[in-house]
Motif scaffolding. Structure first.
Motif, PDB file in Angstrom:
ATOM      1  N   GLU A  58       6.785  52.678  94.237  1.00  0.00           N
ATOM      2  CA  GLU A  58       5.531  51.950  94.041  1.00  0.00           C
ATOM      3  C   GLU A  58       4.437  52.431  94.987  1.00  0.00           C
ATOM      4  O   GLU A  58       3.282  52.530  94.592  1.00  0.00           O
ATOM      5  CB  GLU A  58       5.759  50.438  94.203  1.00  0.00           C
ATOM      6  CG  GLU A  58       6.495  49.801  93.051  1.00  0.00           C
ATOM      7  CD  GLU A  58       5.647  49.652  91.800  1.00  0.00           C
ATOM      8  OE1 GLU A  58       4.398  49.712  91.892  1.00  0.00           O
ATOM      9  OE2 GLU A  58       6.223  49.468  90.716  1.00  0.00           O
ATOM     10  N   ILE A  59       4.791  52.746  96.224  1.00  0.00           N
ATOM     11  CA  ILE A  59       3.803  53.286  97.170  1.00  0.00           C
ATOM     12  C   ILE A  59       3.255  54.612  96.638  1.00  0.00           C
ATOM     13  O   ILE A  59       2.050  54.855  96.681  1.00  0.00           O
ATOM     14  CB  ILE A  59       4.420  53.460  98.572  1.00  0.00           C
ATOM     15  CG1 ILE A  59       4.740  52.098  99.187  1.00  0.00           C
ATOM     16  CG2 ILE A  59       3.491  54.254  99.487  1.00  0.00           C
ATOM     17  CD1 ILE A  59       5.649  52.167 100.400  1.00  0.00           C
ATOM     18  N   ALA A  60       4.134  55.444  96.121  1.00  0.00           N
ATOM     19  CA  ALA A  60       3.698  56.732  95.557  1.00  0.00           C
ATOM     20  C   ALA A  60       2.795  56.508  94.343  1.00  0.00           C
ATOM     21  O   ALA A  60       1.753  57.148  94.207  1.00  0.00           O
ATOM     22  CB  ALA A  60       4.904  57.583  95.181  1.00  0.00           C
ATOM     23  N   GLU A  61       3.180  55.590  93.463  1.00  0.00           N
ATOM     24  CA  GLU A  61       2.391  55.341  92.257  1.00  0.00           C
ATOM     25  C   GLU A  61       1.057  54.678  92.567  1.00  0.00           C
ATOM     26  O   GLU A  61       0.033  55.030  91.972  1.00  0.00           O
ATOM     27  CB  GLU A  61       3.184  54.444  91.298  1.00  0.00           C
ATOM     28  CG  GLU A  61       4.357  55.127  90.642  1.00  0.00           C
ATOM     29  CD  GLU A  61       5.196  54.202  89.782  1.00  0.00           C
ATOM     30  OE1 GLU A  61       6.213  54.672  89.249  1.00  0.00           O
ATOM     31  OE2 GLU A  61       4.859  53.008  89.642  1.00  0.00           O
ATOM     32  N   GLU A  62       1.059  53.720  93.474  1.00  0.00           N
ATOM     33  CA  GLU A  62      -0.156  52.945  93.738  1.00  0.00           C
ATOM     34  C   GLU A  62      -1.114  53.606  94.720  1.00  0.00           C
ATOM     35  O   GLU A  62      -2.324  53.512  94.562  1.00  0.00           O
ATOM     36  CB  GLU A  62       0.215  51.559  94.273  1.00  0.00           C
ATOM     37  CG  GLU A  62       0.893  50.681  93.242  1.00  0.00           C
ATOM     38  CD  GLU A  62       1.229  49.304  93.787  1.00  0.00           C
ATOM     39  OE1 GLU A  62       1.590  48.438  92.977  1.00  0.00           O
ATOM     40  OE2 GLU A  62       1.131  49.075  95.012  1.00  0.00           O
ATOM     41  N   LEU A  63      -0.553  54.232  95.763  1.00  0.00           N
ATOM     42  CA  LEU A  63      -1.395  54.789  96.826  1.00  0.00           C
ATOM     43  C   LEU A  63      -1.407  56.310  96.872  1.00  0.00           C
ATOM     44  O   LEU A  63      -2.126  56.897  97.680  1.00  0.00           O
ATOM     45  CB  LEU A  63      -0.943  54.257  98.195  1.00  0.00           C
ATOM     46  CG  LEU A  63      -0.926  52.742  98.373  1.00  0.00           C
ATOM     47  CD1 LEU A  63      -0.383  52.375  99.742  1.00  0.00           C
ATOM     48  CD2 LEU A  63      -2.307  52.174  98.157  1.00  0.00           C
ATOM     49  N   SER A  64      -0.586  56.949  96.048  1.00  0.00           N
ATOM     50  CA  SER A  64      -0.443  58.409  96.048  1.00  0.00           C
ATOM     51  C   SER A  64       0.065  58.930  97.391  1.00  0.00           C
ATOM     52  O   SER A  64      -0.314  60.009  97.835  1.00  0.00           O
ATOM     53  CB  SER A  64      -1.763  59.092  95.669  1.00  0.00           C
ATOM     54  OG  SER A  64      -2.179  58.679  94.386  1.00  0.00           O
ATOM     55  N   LEU A  65       0.940  58.146  98.037  1.00  0.00           N
ATOM     56  CA  LEU A  65       1.526  58.544  99.318  1.00  0.00           C
ATOM     57  C   LEU A  65       3.037  58.648  99.185  1.00  0.00           C
ATOM     58  O   LEU A  65       3.664  57.814  98.534  1.00  0.00           O
ATOM     59  CB  LEU A  65       1.219  57.510 100.411  1.00  0.00           C
ATOM     60  CG  LEU A  65      -0.237  57.306 100.801  1.00  0.00           C
ATOM     61  CD1 LEU A  65      -0.335  56.171 101.820  1.00  0.00           C
ATOM     62  CD2 LEU A  65      -0.828  58.591 101.354  1.00  0.00           C
ATOM     63  N   THR A  66       3.595  59.655  99.827  1.00  0.00           N
ATOM     64  CA  THR A  66       5.041  59.790  99.905  1.00  0.00           C
ATOM     65  C   THR A  66       5.458  59.389 101.313  1.00  0.00           C
ATOM     66  O   THR A  66       5.092  60.055 102.289  1.00  0.00           O
ATOM     67  CB  THR A  66       5.470  61.241  99.620  1.00  0.00           C
ATOM     68  OG1 THR A  66       4.999  61.600  98.311  1.00  0.00           O
ATOM     69  CG2 THR A  66       6.979  61.382  99.674  1.00  0.00           C
ATOM     70  N   ARG A 105      -5.134  57.406  97.276  1.00  0.00           N
ATOM     71  CA  ARG A 105      -5.806  57.505  95.984  1.00  0.00           C
ATOM     72  C   ARG A 105      -5.166  56.489  95.050  1.00  0.00           C
ATOM     73  O   ARG A 105      -3.954  56.309  95.049  1.00  0.00           O
ATOM     74  CB  ARG A 105      -5.639  58.901  95.360  1.00  0.00           C
ATOM     75  CG  ARG A 105      -6.182  60.049  96.181  1.00  0.00           C
ATOM     76  CD  ARG A 105      -7.718  60.069  96.174  1.00  0.00           C
ATOM     77  NE  ARG A 105      -8.240  61.157  96.977  1.00  0.00           N
ATOM     78  CZ  ARG A 105      -8.525  61.095  98.278  1.00  0.00           C
ATOM     79  NH1 ARG A 105      -8.310  59.994  98.950  1.00  0.00           N
ATOM     80  NH2 ARG A 105      -9.006  62.138  98.932  1.00  0.00           N
ATOM     81  N   PHE A 106      -5.976  55.859  94.243  1.00  0.00           N
ATOM     82  CA  PHE A 106      -5.475  54.875  93.291  1.00  0.00           C
ATOM     83  C   PHE A 106      -5.251  55.555  91.947  1.00  0.00           C
ATOM     84  O   PHE A 106      -6.021  55.384  91.006  1.00  0.00           O
ATOM     85  CB  PHE A 106      -6.446  53.699  93.175  1.00  0.00           C
ATOM     86  CG  PHE A 106      -6.719  53.023  94.487  1.00  0.00           C
ATOM     87  CD1 PHE A 106      -5.697  52.697  95.355  1.00  0.00           C
ATOM     88  CD2 PHE A 106      -8.008  52.714  94.856  1.00  0.00           C
ATOM     89  CE1 PHE A 106      -5.935  52.068  96.568  1.00  0.00           C
ATOM     90  CE2 PHE A 106      -8.277  52.074  96.053  1.00  0.00           C
ATOM     91  CZ  PHE A 106      -7.231  51.757  96.913  1.00  0.00           C
ATOM     92  N   ALA A 107      -4.183  56.309  91.869  1.00  0.00           N
ATOM     93  CA  ALA A 107      -3.930  57.167  90.716  1.00  0.00           C
ATOM     94  C   ALA A 107      -3.673  56.391  89.428  1.00  0.00           C
ATOM     95  O   ALA A 107      -4.094  56.823  88.360  1.00  0.00           O
ATOM     96  CB  ALA A 107      -2.748  58.091  91.009  1.00  0.00           C
ATOM     97  N   ASP A 108      -2.983  55.253  89.509  1.00  0.00           N
ATOM     98  CA  ASP A 108      -2.604  54.578  88.267  1.00  0.00           C
ATOM     99  C   ASP A 108      -3.576  53.491  87.832  1.00  0.00           C
ATOM    100  O   ASP A 108      -3.379  52.841  86.817  1.00  0.00           O
ATOM    101  CB  ASP A 108      -1.181  54.022  88.371  1.00  0.00           C
ATOM    102  CG  ASP A 108      -1.037  52.899  89.383  1.00  0.00           C
ATOM    103  OD1 ASP A 108      -2.061  52.471  89.966  1.00  0.00           O
ATOM    104  OD2 ASP A 108       0.094  52.436  89.588  1.00  0.00           O
ATOM    105  N   GLY A 109      -4.634  53.255  88.579  1.00  0.00           N
ATOM    106  CA  GLY A 109      -5.641  52.283  88.187  1.00  0.00           C
ATOM    107  C   GLY A 109      -5.281  50.833  88.452  1.00  0.00           C
ATOM    108  O   GLY A 109      -6.063  49.936  88.144  1.00  0.00           O
TER     109      GLY A 109
END
Length: 155
Positions: A58-66, A105-109
């Motif tokens: 979820e962190i990767a999807e929401e914030l674009s962070l690994t 980045r908010f990749a998934d909106g």
């Protein structure tokens, strides 16, 4: 006892979230586009997925962070009238570097903004039970044992 005689069992929705902190001890909150309040990064656990893995995803999807997440700080039994039974796990995600903050980045909106909030100001951003859950998680991060809670109240 046969299968037909088995009593009903709970089938809660399971979610996992992360607490990020800055150098001043403030908590990172995010503003979901589909809610009228702020929240912590995270989301629902998918079938076959562990809460920790879901939190990282979820962190990767929401914030674009690994990132890796640390220990579990709290598990909260928090059913709602509209969503039914829920188990919510919160993990310690430590602090973000300046570089990581700049990379958000908010990749998934799903999210529209983020900010750090002082723990004493949480109720101005989120429902009381979420603020209680975060406060209990902060206590665990600061040396108290990991907690079990119900609606954010430690038990």
């Amino acid at each position: 006892m046969t299968t037909n005689e088995m009593p009903p069992v709970a089938t809660p929705r399971v979610a996992a979230g992360a607490l990020f902190f800055d150098a001043e001890g403030r908590v990172l909150l995010v503003r979901p586009s589909y809610k009228d309040h702020w929240d912590i990064p995270g989301g629902y656990v998918e079938p076959g997925e562990s809460p920790r893995t879901a939190c990282i995803r979820e962190i990767a999807e929401e914030l674009s962070l690994t990132v890796e997440v640390g220990r579990m700080l709290i598990v909260d039994w928090a059913p709602t009238a509209t969503e039914g039974d829920k188990l919510l796990f919160v993990f310690d995600a430590g602090s973000l570097s300046t570089r990581q903050e700049q990379a958000i980045r908010f990749a998934d909106g799903e999210l529209t903004e983020w900010r750090y909030v002082r723990p004493q100001d949480l109720e101005g951003y989120s429902p009381a039970r979420l603020a209680r859950r975060i406060q209990t998680a902060i206590s665990a991060r600061n040396g108290a044992p990991a907690a079990y809670a119900e609606h954010g109240h430690q038990r």
